[in-house]
Design a protein around this motif. Structure first.
Motif, PDB file in Angstrom:
ATOM      1  N   GLY A 124      12.322   8.865  -1.012  1.00 24.05           N
ATOM      2  CA  GLY A 124      11.102   8.627  -1.759  1.00 24.05           C
ATOM      3  C   GLY A 124      11.152   9.166  -3.171  1.00 24.05           C
ATOM      4  N   THR A 125      11.905   8.482  -4.043  1.00 26.47           N
ATOM      5  CA  THR A 125      11.955   8.906  -5.441  1.00 26.47           C
ATOM      6  C   THR A 125      11.397   7.829  -6.365  1.00 26.47           C
ATOM      7  N   GLY A 126      10.760   6.818  -5.793  1.00 20.34           N
ATOM      8  CA  GLY A 126      10.104   5.804  -6.598  1.00 20.34           C
ATOM      9  C   GLY A 126      10.932   4.583  -6.890  1.00 20.34           C
ATOM     10  N   THR A 172       8.885   0.220  -1.241  1.00 17.38           N
ATOM     11  CA  THR A 172       7.868   0.774  -0.350  1.00 17.38           C
ATOM     12  C   THR A 172       7.145   1.947  -1.002  1.00 17.38           C
ATOM     13  N   THR A 173       7.893   2.778  -1.718  1.00 17.88           N
ATOM     14  CA  THR A 173       7.281   3.921  -2.397  1.00 17.88           C
ATOM     15  C   THR A 173       6.369   3.448  -3.526  1.00 17.88           C
ATOM     16  N   ARG A 174       6.852   2.500  -4.309  1.00 17.52           N
ATOM     17  CA  ARG A 174       6.034   1.995  -5.422  1.00 17.52           C
ATOM     18  C   ARG A 174       4.755   1.355  -4.916  1.00 17.52           C
ATOM     19  N   CYS A 201       3.050   2.051  -2.178  1.00 14.87           N
ATOM     20  CA  CYS A 201       2.128   3.106  -1.757  1.00 14.87           C
ATOM     21  C   CYS A 201       1.475   3.766  -2.960  1.00 14.87           C
ATOM     22  N   ASP A 257      -0.151  12.831   4.132  1.00 13.04           N
ATOM     23  CA  ASP A 257       1.098  12.104   3.873  1.00 13.04           C
ATOM     24  C   ASP A 257       2.025  12.414   5.036  1.00 13.04           C
ATOM     25  N   CYS A 259       6.641  12.870   4.694  1.00  8.00           N
ATOM     26  CA  CYS A 259       6.461  12.991   3.248  1.00  8.00           C
ATOM     27  C   CYS A 259       7.746  12.858   2.437  1.00  8.00           C
ATOM     28  N   LEU A 303       4.226  10.752  -2.412  1.00  7.79           N
ATOM     29  CA  LEU A 303       2.911  10.154  -2.168  1.00  7.79           C
ATOM     30  C   LEU A 303       1.817  11.214  -2.199  1.00  7.79           C
ATOM     31  N   ASN A 335       4.886   6.248   4.942  1.00 11.28           N
ATOM     32  CA  ASN A 335       5.952   5.377   4.458  1.00 11.28           C
ATOM     33  C   ASN A 335       7.212   5.747   5.229  1.00 11.28           C
TER      34      ASN A 335
END
Length: 298
Positions: free
Chosen positions: A143-145, A149-151, A153, A169, A172, A177, A231
């Motif tokens: 989850g670093t963007g 899926t991260t974007r 959220c 979250d 996480c 998030l 996520n």
């Protein structure tokens, strides 16, 4: 730095990788020897699952050595082994010295969530149009963007009112998030993960972004939340349906990601006893699914 290149069939990749590691290679990479030709093969598998094959029919392996003598010795020793049959030495060559840190950093630019909301590595200046940013460097935690899926959220967080909310979250990872929720005004945030390294990463990233949240293992999630974010991936999301829904307060929002487009109906069925999931966003074959818990629900 010196590069030793080999070509080998699929069934020799693992043994050669182990041998090169034992011979003190600094790194070993494997790629399709037929890349950019009609014989090129794709090995994409479903996220979280092993690929359909362990390697390509013909693989090119590249091992880096600090000294030419190390590369030469490794080449001679490998070619003398029975398992090298069917393999071929492609050559040894010097690699020009580079600023590897700068080269690696150059591959990670700021990531746009919305025109006003960006994820920015610490070595970059924020874009001029960024009114809200998360400072986050690529790391081990998920989850670093950079993933859709991260974007998705984070877009949901930016476009929905989480101000003064209690937010969960679940899974996480890097905490991105939870940090995003804090940036948009959530005040009581729990970020939980089964991986203690993810919990540590979340704490450090929250501190770097000057936001307040509580991070811990899943048992830390207690009571009801006005927004629950998860996520993960479709299979664990289905298993977690009763748990996640039990944490959403009546009238609250459930936001799920890590789901492929073809998995939408599976998720709708898994969550049907509690909420009615709908597709709220999509990007590159991935979807974001959301639901509002009925106001009368317990």
């Amino acid at each position: 730095m010196f590069e030793l290149s080999l070509r080998c069939p699929e069934d020799r990749v693992d043994v050669l990788s182990d041998a090169l590691d034992a011979l003190d290679a600094l790194s070993v990479s494997v790629e399709d020897a037929d890349a950019q030709t009609p014989a090129e093969q794709a090995l994409f598998g479903e996220p979280g699952m092993p690929p359909p094959k362990d390697g390509w029919q013909r693989s090119r392996m590249v091992a880096l050595f600090a000294q030419e003598s190390g590369a030469q010795e490794a080449s001679a020793l490998l070619q003398a082994q029975d398992f090298f049959e069917g393999c071929r030495l492609l050559g040894i060559q010097a690699i020009a010295e580079q600023d590897w840190v700068r080269l690696t950093q150059s591959q990670f630019a700021p990531v746009e969530v919305t025109p006003e909301f960006w994820i920015v590595p610490t070595w970059h200046e924020p874009p001029a149009q960024a009114h809200q940013i998360i400072r986050l460097d690529p790391g081990l935690a998920f989850g670093t963007g950079t993933h859709p899926t991260t974007r998705m959220c984070l877009r949901w967080i930016a476009r929905n009112n989480v101000k003064d909310q209690r937010v969960l979250d679940y899974g996480c990872g890097s905490g991105i998030l939870a940090i995003g929720a804090a940036k948009y005004g959530a005040t009581r945030i729990d970020a939980v993960d089964i991986d203690e390294a993810a919990v540590t990463s979340t704490v450090l990233n929250a501190e770097a972004n000057h936001v307040v949240l509580t991070a811990g293992l899943p048992e830390q999630a207690q009571g009801l939340y006005q927004t629950v974010l998860a996520n993960i991936l479709a299979t664990p999301l289905k298993v977690l349906a009763p748990l996640l829904c039990s944490h959403v307060e009546a009238g609250g929002a459930l936001v799920l990601a890590g789901i492929l487009e073809r998995q939408a109906d599976e998720l709708k069925a898994a969550y049907a006893p509690w909420v009615q999931l709908e597709v709220a966003d999509s990007e590159d074959g991935w979807i974001l699914m959301t639901a509002q818990k009925p106001a009368s629900a317990a």
